[in-house]
Scaffold this motif. Structure first.
Motif, mmCIF file in Angstrom:
data_model
loop_
_atom_site.group_PDB
_atom_site.id
_atom_site.type_symbol
_atom_site.label_atom_id
_atom_site.label_comp_id
_atom_site.label_asym_id
_atom_site.label_seq_id
_atom_site.Cartn_x
_atom_site.Cartn_y
_atom_site.Cartn_z
ATOM 1 N N GLU A 134 0.810 -1.205 0.000
ATOM 2 C CA GLU A 134 0.000 0.000 0.000
ATOM 3 C C GLU A 134 0.853 1.270 0.000
ATOM 4 O O GLU A 134 2.066 1.220 0.205
ATOM 5 N N GLY A 157 -4.706 -1.478 -1.800
ATOM 6 C CA GLY A 157 -5.199 -0.805 -0.606
ATOM 7 C C GLY A 157 -5.860 0.514 -0.945
ATOM 8 O O GLY A 157 -6.092 0.848 -2.113
ATOM 9 N N GLU A 158 -6.160 1.282 0.083
ATOM 10 C CA GLU A 158 -6.872 2.542 -0.086
ATOM 11 C C GLU A 158 -5.898 3.723 -0.143
ATOM 12 O O GLU A 158 -4.751 3.630 0.302
ATOM 13 N N LEU A 179 -5.637 0.445 -6.641
ATOM 14 C CA LEU A 179 -6.143 1.091 -5.435
ATOM 15 C C LEU A 179 -7.651 0.909 -5.342
ATOM 16 O O LEU A 179 -8.368 0.984 -6.332
ATOM 17 N N SER A 180 -8.131 0.685 -4.127
ATOM 18 C CA SER A 180 -9.546 0.413 -3.902
ATOM 19 C C SER A 180 -10.096 1.368 -2.849
ATOM 20 O O SER A 180 -9.390 2.238 -2.345
ATOM 21 N N GLY A 181 -11.394 1.185 -2.513
ATOM 22 C CA GLY A 181 -12.013 2.050 -1.514
ATOM 23 C C GLY A 181 -12.435 3.379 -2.120
ATOM 24 O O GLY A 181 -12.348 3.602 -3.336
ATOM 25 N N GLN A 182 -12.872 4.270 -1.277
ATOM 26 C CA GLN A 182 -13.378 5.557 -1.736
ATOM 27 C C GLN A 182 -12.262 6.600 -1.819
ATOM 28 O O GLN A 182 -11.232 6.478 -1.154
ATOM 29 N N PRO A 184 -10.622 9.751 -0.694
ATOM 30 C CA PRO A 184 -10.736 10.450 0.598
ATOM 31 C C PRO A 184 -11.251 11.879 0.450
ATOM 32 O O PRO A 184 -10.838 12.617 -0.447
ATOM 33 N N ASN A 201 -7.856 2.560 -11.744
ATOM 34 C CA ASN A 201 -7.770 1.894 -10.446
ATOM 35 C C ASN A 201 -9.056 1.121 -10.198
ATOM 36 O O ASN A 201 -9.804 0.822 -11.142
ATOM 37 N N LEU A 203 -11.289 2.184 -7.624
ATOM 38 C CA LEU A 203 -11.915 3.048 -6.643
ATOM 39 C C LEU A 203 -13.438 2.933 -6.726
ATOM 40 O O LEU A 203 -14.010 2.802 -7.813
#
Length: 256
Positions: A134, A157-158, A179-182, A184, A201, A203
């Motif tokens: 990450e 990771g985020e 890269l994942s997640g929202q 920021p 990515n 996202l």
């Protein structure tokens, strides 16, 4: 055009550093008729040594630090520049203090070293090649950073919310990773940001409305992610900033 400008700017500035440092190193000062010896102090010497060990590199650092050089380079694409932060004269010596200004590394599957976040004077950080793991949250400590380039590394990771602390950042490229997640909300704090690449990515979620606060933003790339929902109505502010938005290959809708 922007990367080309970056390269030309770096080359032009680097020549100034080299000439300045060589002049200082090769010139002796006289104070009250006494010749002063010159001592070079690299504040980040131990950090550089630790990074060499963490990345399993061989940069011949003893030769570098003992001979007053301002540039570390390696055949694999590594380049580390130093800049003079102060010059202090005592009765017997001239002390030249250096800090690390720019780091460019080419990795071969290693993780990004957490200690990168400890280079307090760093202004530019570019990582190439391939990496694992990450993005270290410690990069958010680099308060003087203006350029962060971590594209195409295979990072997972985020995106660390701590990157929102980089208030001088004008260029951020995290594209072509995993890269994942929202995204920021804290990226809306990057008031100096002009270029933002987050494309290619994984996202998710809805893009944050906070990005509309970036009045200097000229280019925002979010294409080919897994973003869903309605584009924040606050993003209408981008039309006044003349910001180019690239949002295709997502599942986003425009507000009515």
């Amino acid at each position: 055009m922007y990367p080309t400008f970056k390269l030309l700017q770096k080359l032009a500035t680097s020549r100034v550093w080299v000439c300045c440092c060589l002049f200082l190193i090769l010139t002796v000062s006289e104070s009250a008729g006494q010749v002063l010896t010159t001592r070079l102090v690299y504040a980040d010497e131990q950090l550089i040594r630790n990074m060499e060990q963490a990345l399993n590199k061989n940069w011949d650092l003893d030769n570098f630090f003992n001979n007053g050089r301002v540039f570390i380079s390696d055949d694999d694409g590594t380049s580390i520049w130093f800049v003079i932060t102060s010059i202090v004269e005592t009765e017997t010596e001239q002390i030249i203090n250096f800090k690390t200004r720019s780091i460019s590394l080419k990795l071969q599957g290693q993780a990004l070293p957490t200690l990168l976040g400890s280079f307090s004077e760093l202004e530019r950080l570019t990582i190439g090649g391939s990496a694992s793991g990450e993005i270290p949250a410690s990069l958010g400590n680099l308060s003087k950073l203006t350029w962060l380039e971590l594209d195409g590394l295979g990072l997972t990771g985020e995106i660390p919310p701590s990157l929102g602390n980089l208030l001088l950042l004008d260029y951020l490229d995290l594209s072509d990773n995993a890269l994942s997640g929202q995204i920021p909300e804290t990226l809306g704090n990057l008031s100096a940001l002009e270029i933002l690449y987050l494309d290619e990515n994984q996202l998710t979620g809805t893009p944050p409305a906070s990005l509309s606060q970036l009045s200097l933003l000229r280019l925002l790339f979010l294409r080919n992610n897994q973003l869903r929902g309605e584009v924040p109505i606050a993003w209408q502010a981008f039309s006044g900033y003349s910001t180019a938005l690239v949002l295709d290959q997502n599942c986003l809708t425009l507000p009515l």
